[in-house]
Motif scaffolding. Sequence first.
Motif, PDB file in Angstrom:
ATOM      1  N   LEU B  40       0.820  -1.215   0.000  1.00  0.00           N
ATOM      2  CA  LEU B  40       0.000   0.000   0.000  1.00  0.00           C
ATOM      3  C   LEU B  40       0.851   1.260   0.000  1.00  0.00           C
ATOM      4  O   LEU B  40       0.676   2.146  -0.844  1.00  0.00           O
ATOM      5  CB  LEU B  40      -0.927  -0.013   1.224  1.00  0.00           C
ATOM      6  N   ILE B  41       1.806   1.317   0.942  1.00  0.00           N
ATOM      7  CA  ILE B  41       2.533   2.587   0.997  1.00  0.00           C
ATOM      8  C   ILE B  41       3.528   2.718  -0.149  1.00  0.00           C
ATOM      9  O   ILE B  41       3.832   3.824  -0.589  1.00  0.00           O
ATOM     10  CB  ILE B  41       3.210   2.836   2.364  1.00  0.00           C
ATOM     11  N   SER B  42       3.991   1.550  -0.658  1.00  0.00           N
ATOM     12  CA  SER B  42       4.872   1.645  -1.826  1.00  0.00           C
ATOM     13  C   SER B  42       4.095   2.215  -3.019  1.00  0.00           C
ATOM     14  O   SER B  42       4.577   3.103  -3.738  1.00  0.00           O
ATOM     15  CB  SER B  42       5.418   0.267  -2.207  1.00  0.00           C
ATOM     16  N   ALA B  44       1.418   3.997  -2.795  1.00  0.00           N
ATOM     17  CA  ALA B  44       1.043   5.367  -2.476  1.00  0.00           C
ATOM     18  C   ALA B  44       2.177   6.326  -2.777  1.00  0.00           C
ATOM     19  O   ALA B  44       1.955   7.462  -3.204  1.00  0.00           O
ATOM     20  CB  ALA B  44       0.631   5.465  -1.011  1.00  0.00           C
ATOM     21  N   ALA B  45       3.416   5.844  -2.547  1.00  0.00           N
ATOM     22  CA  ALA B  45       4.560   6.716  -2.791  1.00  0.00           C
ATOM     23  C   ALA B  45       4.666   7.097  -4.263  1.00  0.00           C
ATOM     24  O   ALA B  45       5.273   8.102  -4.622  1.00  0.00           O
ATOM     25  CB  ALA B  45       5.851   6.030  -2.329  1.00  0.00           C
ATOM     26  N   GLU B  46       4.046   6.267  -5.120  1.00  0.00           N
ATOM     27  CA  GLU B  46       4.056   6.604  -6.546  1.00  0.00           C
ATOM     28  C   GLU B  46       2.965   7.600  -6.886  1.00  0.00           C
ATOM     29  O   GLU B  46       2.771   7.964  -8.046  1.00  0.00           O
ATOM     30  CB  GLU B  46       3.886   5.305  -7.374  1.00  0.00           C
ATOM     31  N   ARG B  47       2.220   8.016  -5.867  1.00  0.00           N
ATOM     32  CA  ARG B  47       1.192   9.031  -5.932  1.00  0.00           C
ATOM     33  C   ARG B  47       0.161   8.784  -7.031  1.00  0.00           C
ATOM     34  O   ARG B  47      -0.003   9.583  -7.951  1.00  0.00           O
ATOM     35  CB  ARG B  47       1.850  10.402  -6.108  1.00  0.00           C
ATOM     36  N   PRO B  48      -0.539   7.628  -6.954  1.00  0.00           N
ATOM     37  CA  PRO B  48      -1.589   7.363  -7.942  1.00  0.00           C
ATOM     38  C   PRO B  48      -2.879   8.045  -7.508  1.00  0.00           C
ATOM     39  O   PRO B  48      -2.900   8.745  -6.486  1.00  0.00           O
ATOM     40  CB  PRO B  48      -1.748   5.844  -7.852  1.00  0.00           C
ATOM     41  N   THR B 272       7.247  -1.863  -6.176  1.00  0.00           N
ATOM     42  CA  THR B 272       6.249  -1.781  -5.102  1.00  0.00           C
ATOM     43  C   THR B 272       6.147  -3.078  -4.311  1.00  0.00           C
ATOM     44  O   THR B 272       5.597  -3.115  -3.227  1.00  0.00           O
ATOM     45  CB  THR B 272       4.856  -1.466  -5.681  1.00  0.00           C
TER      46      THR B 272
END
Lengths: 593, 574
Positions: B40-42, B44-48, B272
């Motif tokens: 999830l946070i990986s 999220a870090a890609e800002r989808p 991710t």
Amino acid sequence: MSERTTNSSLSDGSGHTHRRLFLHAAGVPAYFGLNALLSALLTLVIIVQMFSLSLLIAEAFTTREWPGQHLFFLLAGSILMRSLLVWLRERFSRRQSVRLRSTLRQDAFQKVLSLGPQYAGTEQTGGIVGLLTEGVEKLEDYYTHYIPALVHIVILPPLVILFVFYLDWPSGLILLVTGPVIVFFMWLIGTYAKKISQDQWESMNSLGAGFLDAIQGLKTLKLLGVSQEETHRIASSSNRFREMTMRMLTVAFLSGMVLELAASISIAMVAVQVGIRLIEGMMGFQPGLFMLLLAPEFYLPFRALGQHHHAGMEGSAAASELFRLMDQANEGPSAGQPPKIGQTPASILCEGLQYTYPGQDEPAVRNLDCALPAGSLTAIVGPTGSGKTTFTRLLMGYLRAGEGQIRVNGDPLRVSDYETWRGHIAYVSQHPWFFDGSVMDNLLTARPGAEKEEVEEAARRAGAHQFILQMSHGYDTPLTNNASSLSGGERQRLAVARALLRKGAVLILDEPTSSLDPETERYLGEVIRRTKGKHTCIVIAHRLNTVRHADNILVFNKGQIAESGSHDELIRVQGIYHDFLSRQAWKYKSKGQ
Amino acid sequence: MTGRLITYLKVHKGKSLLAILLACGTVLAGMGLMGFSGHLISRAAERPMLVDLFMITAAVRFFGISRAVVRYFERLVSHDLTFRILLHIRTSFYRQLNRFSHKWMMSKKPGELLTAMISDIESLQNAYLRIIAPVIVSFLICCITFVLLLLFDGWLAFAVLLFFLLNGLLVPFLALKRARGGGVKERRARGKMKGFLVEKIQGMHDALWLEGRERLIHQMETIQEQLDEVQRHHANSSGMVEGLNQLLANLAALVALLLIIPLVLGGQIQATMLAALVLGVLSSFEALQALSSAFVHYDGFRASANSLHQLTKAGEPPAGPKQPAVKPLGDHPHLAFRQVSFSYDTTRQTLRDVSFELPPGSRTAILGPTGSGKTTLLNLLTGLWPAGSGQVCADGHSIDELDMTSYRELLAVLSQDTFIFNRTVRENLLMARPGASDGELEDALNEVGLSFLAGKLDWSVGSQGMKLSGGERQLFAMARALLKRSRIWLFDELSANMDVATERKILDTLWSKLHDRTLVMISHRLVDMDRMDQILVLRDGKVAERGSHQTLLESNEHYARMLQHQMQLIQDKV
């Protein structure tokens, strides 16, 4: 048991039980200190580990390059440290737990000895034994895991929260709020489950005592033809135990579930919250990952406590029984001089002795005044239940007189003197007990280090020498199971031999003739007559055969001394004694001629 | 041991399977929670877009909740299973105990038996929770993790498998090796302590004056120290196991990380997945936590299982055509001793060539000095001990061929050591006549002169009836005998511990209730002998004399002498 505390008051007192268990632990220096120190170090190592792990992943993830080597070393180092600390903590708590249980058991055992045979007779033996063995073992997890888990919960979460607040306050806020909520839930469910756990412990303990009874009484059950039914009884009581325990566990595990649930949801909350802020670009990947890695570690102590919560309750339930035992009052007056007792016969003076058995209304003996001069032979007669045995138990210090006192050689006997006093008594009880060991070992308990000749001489005097020699290994024949291979008369004679070997200042014989045949009985009367003057001698007899040569005869009736005097005097008075005697003479005459 | 445990598990097949499935579910949910959180946070870090993460956040929540719930049910099911197994072992053990001869029971200490029954059985119940379940669960999780990782990379899967094997095989092996012999020692120490406590607490009235407080405390400390030593050794083993568990799980994650990074850099694995895989691997090792610590105690389980097995095997009745041919017996058989000899051990012959008849309705007194074999006669007559040679017969059949339970139903026995159970007056009496009404029980108590108990049927008589005096216990046993509807009365030292007045009363009750019953009275006192049909005088295991009161007096032998002794005791006085 009439004085058994009710369940409700026990659960009220469980906080008290925990406090006493804590105090007991505090008695071992460094138990709490070292536990706290190890917890703190563990917390720091965990933070370092998770921080380095998050850095490693983040660097690989964001830069798509090999992270710096130093990070790997840092991670590996912290993993090693963590394992080492876990090892030490487990080892330390377990070892301390062993020590704490062992001292607790010793204290309880000493207390049981102080309370004496009367207490052991009214409480189920299996119950006391269960309490001292399994009961104390129930505290294994209490001291190994429950208290360390409590210490851990006090140390780790606050440290982690401080650190998280410093790095990322919104995550810190989630931890700060959820932590206490979890504790609250735990407390809520725990208080309910505690009461049930108390019930369960009692039922389990009585189950154990029932087993001992069922095994020891198997012969009687067989003869009555109901040993099959006993199997069903065991099955149904085991089943009842299962149902009861499961009912408790349904609740107890619920607290575990609430904890797990709260922890899982909180971890999910941290993850989702971090995720959203990542999308918004409000935080970097590495701090986010670090929060995610740290969150489970933050909740781990709560989960661990949830797991050991059951152990904690079980331990405190067992301990409250244990403390109930320890709190039995058995103190008496302790002022004054210890009486001087030596090898020579002692004089005994009873002044206004009174004793009432717990749960009884009528005193078993009341207002008992009598003098037993040094070296005299006193016979006690009276109907069943007139207080004769109670009187000897008072003399032995197995019962503590509610009123009155016993003077030995002029000085009053205090509670603290009983131990020494008993060392000078030779005693043949109604039900002599023999311990596991050879015949010789059993006789020698009366006087360790006695010469073989002395032992044989005592056995000869008691009329036991002959049958001992006929046994498979003579004096080395092992006796087991309370010498159950001996007949009633043989046991009695062996018990007399043991008492004669003691060469005590006082000789107490409680119904020594109850299961002896006329020949042995006559022989024994001889023994008592011959030892006259060597001890202060007190003989209880239901038969009048052995009392004829007594200096003084005490006739007990309804807990009091109804008559006293020598045989001839009492015959002249034509009172109870005379009645008694003529009835016995009549009995034997009627069928003799 | 495992074999026998699995037999018990088979009885509860469904529950066992469910427990294992639930245990696997718990670990899998944990892996899911951590893996998807990492993912999830990986992501999220890609800002989808937020909606793209919807499925992942739902998964995180799902696994989070299901882990807690599944774990709850797993604990419930497995504990319930444990108790059911416990019940099974307990009752089958007692049933076996019941079949054993009295002879074997006498050679065992009750303390030892109690340890066996409670501790061993309890230890065995834990064997399922602590050993069998963890082994199966670890194996399953290991397989699942391996297959999942194979989807990503072979090397990665094998590397993690290696750590699984180290943690699942090597650590338990080390634990086992360290603890070797410890279980036996601990058992022995516990048994010793229990035996010591049972003996010294039951015999405290003699232990206190004989040995004294200090010596008892010292003995207890010595025994305690033996137990402590074993437990301290365990403490060290447990510490080692916990530390190694921690080390291997974390090292596995580290190695996984080292292996995944090149794959991520090379693009074989999505970036991710990096955090997800590492966290998932770390969680999967949760399955092994319980496994290794179980093996610290494995030795103890085995010791318990072995000793239970030995205990039951040793007491097994001698093999042979022991199937009793159920002979029809009337409710009032003719009993007889035919040339019976018997010895408890090899050195002392207790009975030699004893023969006598007990016709229905006859009254027999068996007399003799202490140790002449009187009580042994009773033990043989009731079938507690088998006759050495010769036969004990009922209506002409040897009692060995009879069904013991129905044979004993014909007898009312009052032995010197009649056991009174720590139960209520009612429960103690109902044993003699199950289903009797309170009125019947009260009548029996009144008849023996224990009227003060008649109003207190719910009163508990204390451990071994200790709240009653010696004479009262005897009367209580008499009440039991009266309650039993038997036509044959066997009384051993009925009036021991009684004063003369009580003895007279109880004997009068006996005579008035006897009617046409067969009576065998064993005694060392010569009371009411003129009412007996036959008197046997035993000496050194032999019947020295037999006859009626009158004939024996006339022959002027042992019996006459015994009577003379007894009279002399009286005449001395009056």
